[in-house]
Design an enzyme around this catalytic site. Structure first.
Site, short mmCIF file in Angstrom:
data_model
loop_
_atom_site.label_atom_id
_atom_site.label_comp_id
_atom_site.label_asym_id
_atom_site.label_seq_id
_atom_site.Cartn_x
_atom_site.Cartn_y
_atom_site.Cartn_z
N CYS A 115 0.81 -1.23 0.00
CA CYS A 115 0.00 0.00 0.00
C CYS A 115 0.84 1.27 0.00
O CYS A 115 0.35 2.34 -0.39
CB CYS A 115 -0.95 0.00 1.20
SG CYS A 115 -2.13 -1.37 1.18
N HIS A 265 -3.72 7.12 1.40
CA HIS A 265 -3.99 5.78 0.87
C HIS A 265 -5.42 5.39 1.22
O HIS A 265 -5.91 5.69 2.30
CB HIS A 265 -3.01 4.77 1.47
CG HIS A 265 -3.39 3.36 1.20
ND1 HIS A 265 -3.59 2.87 -0.07
CD2 HIS A 265 -3.64 2.32 2.05
CE1 HIS A 265 -3.94 1.60 0.01
NE2 HIS A 265 -3.98 1.25 1.27
N ASN A 295 -10.01 -0.73 -2.09
CA ASN A 295 -8.57 -0.60 -1.86
C ASN A 295 -7.82 -1.17 -3.07
O ASN A 295 -7.81 -2.38 -3.28
CB ASN A 295 -8.17 -1.35 -0.59
CG ASN A 295 -6.70 -1.19 -0.24
OD1 ASN A 295 -5.92 -0.64 -1.02
ND2 ASN A 295 -6.29 -1.70 0.91
#
Length: 338
Positions: A115, A265, A295
């Site tokens: 990530c 993020h 995500n």
């Protein structure tokens, strides 16, 4: 002596056309739209078809970034590719992307920081640019999660979180004229703590599992699907993102109030809201896209940057601060002037 800077000169993104809403997942995972939205903020995500790979998504994002930068593929002298869902175990997906772009012999680097991969990639590009060795670098984050998720009720806690997509930027060398007003990458900060590596991971296949990388028993136990300790991730993500964001702004000599747009993020809307609360940031300054895409790991920040520009929220000259947290644990922050 001429001083140089690294500037983000082009931004692009791409998501596959097929949309899966929470209502679609209700039929697969014995979950509900209400449960998913309350815990994650996600409404829908995009998933690829069976013939689309990670480098396919990256190709489209890179072409869009090049168009936005008013450049051609021949202008690029390096590719930095961040992904945890490669086309194949080896070689790196950056090589497959390079071939599809038609630019052989340039530098290609794959990174596996999950990530935080995009911010790690931006930091690496900045260093190469400032060293004088490269002039125009494609930094791309792309993921195909959908092919590796447990879409049964057993995997619903993780399976509802992830989407497929890609985002890319062109980072270019430019002469530094005014440190206060020039568009440039001002700073980046990168961190990791491997003591928490097994709190968010995919155990198999792997070479630390005995005599075989993968076995029927591992498959039966679901070891090839992502596993997460959600509470631990939430606690560390909010703490670390707030810490590194505050540090990056302090080192840049700017206050949080001076930042125009925050690009976090996109792992969980609750995480981003908590970070904003901890730092006293108005949520109106935080641009979120998780509700649309889920995500997309290394792609979330550049994908969000592109959406923010298209929406008129992010404009040339604005001050941007970004932070990410993910598996490893890894976390990172950056400040730049768009």
């Amino acid at each position: 002596m001429t001083k140089f800077r690294s500037e983000i000169t082009g931004v692009g993104s791409y998501v596959p056309p097929k949309v899966f809403t929470n209502f679609d997942l209700e039929k697969m995972m014995e979950t509900t739209d209400e449960w998913i939205q309350q815990r994650t903020g996600i409404v829908q995500r995009h998933w690829v078809d069976e013939n689309t790979s990670t480098s396919d998504l990256a190709l489209q994002a890179c072409l869009n970034a090049l168009k936005n930068a008013n450049m051609e593929t021949k202008d690029i002298d390096m590719i930095i590719f961040a992904t945890l869902s490669p086309d194949h175990d080896f070689p790196g997906t950056g090589c497959f992307l390079q071939a599809k772009l038609g630019i052989p012999e340039i530098t290609v680097l794959d990174i596996r920081q999950q990530c935080t991969g995009f911010l790690y990639g931006i930091s690496i590009a900045d260093k190469f640019i400032l060293s004088g060795s490269h002039k125009n670098i494609l930094v791309v984050g792309a993921e195909v999660h959908s092919k590796g998720l447990d879409k049964t009720p057993n995997g619903r806690n993780v399976g509802v979180l992830f989407g497929d997509g890609a985002g890319a930027v062109v980072v270019s060398r430019r002469e530094l004229v005014n440190e206060k007003t020039d568009s440039r990458i001002i700073n980046t900060h990168l961190y990791a703590d491997g003591n928490f590596a097994k709190e968010l991971w995919i155990p198999a296949p792997g070479n630390a599992l005995g005599s075989e990388r993968i076995s029927h028993q591992m498959l039966e136990e679901g070891m090839h699907y992502p596993q997460m300790n959600g509470k631990t991730v939430f606690v560390h993500a909010t703490k670390r993102m707030a810490e590194c964001l505050r540090h990056s702004c302090s080192e840049a000599g700017v206050t949080l109030d001076e930042v125009d747009v925050f690009l976090f993020h996109q792992a969980n809307m609750r995480i981003n809201s908590k970070v904003a609360e901890m730092l006293g940031i108005p949520e109106s300054k935080v641009f979120n896209t998780i509700q649309h895409y889920g995500n997309t790991t290394a792609a979330t920040i550049p994908l969000g940057m592109d959406d923010a520009m298209k929406a008129g929220v992010l404009k040339k000259g604005m001050l941007v601060a970004s932070a990410a947290f993910g598996a490893g644990f890894t976390w990172a922050s950056a400040v730049w002037r768009q």
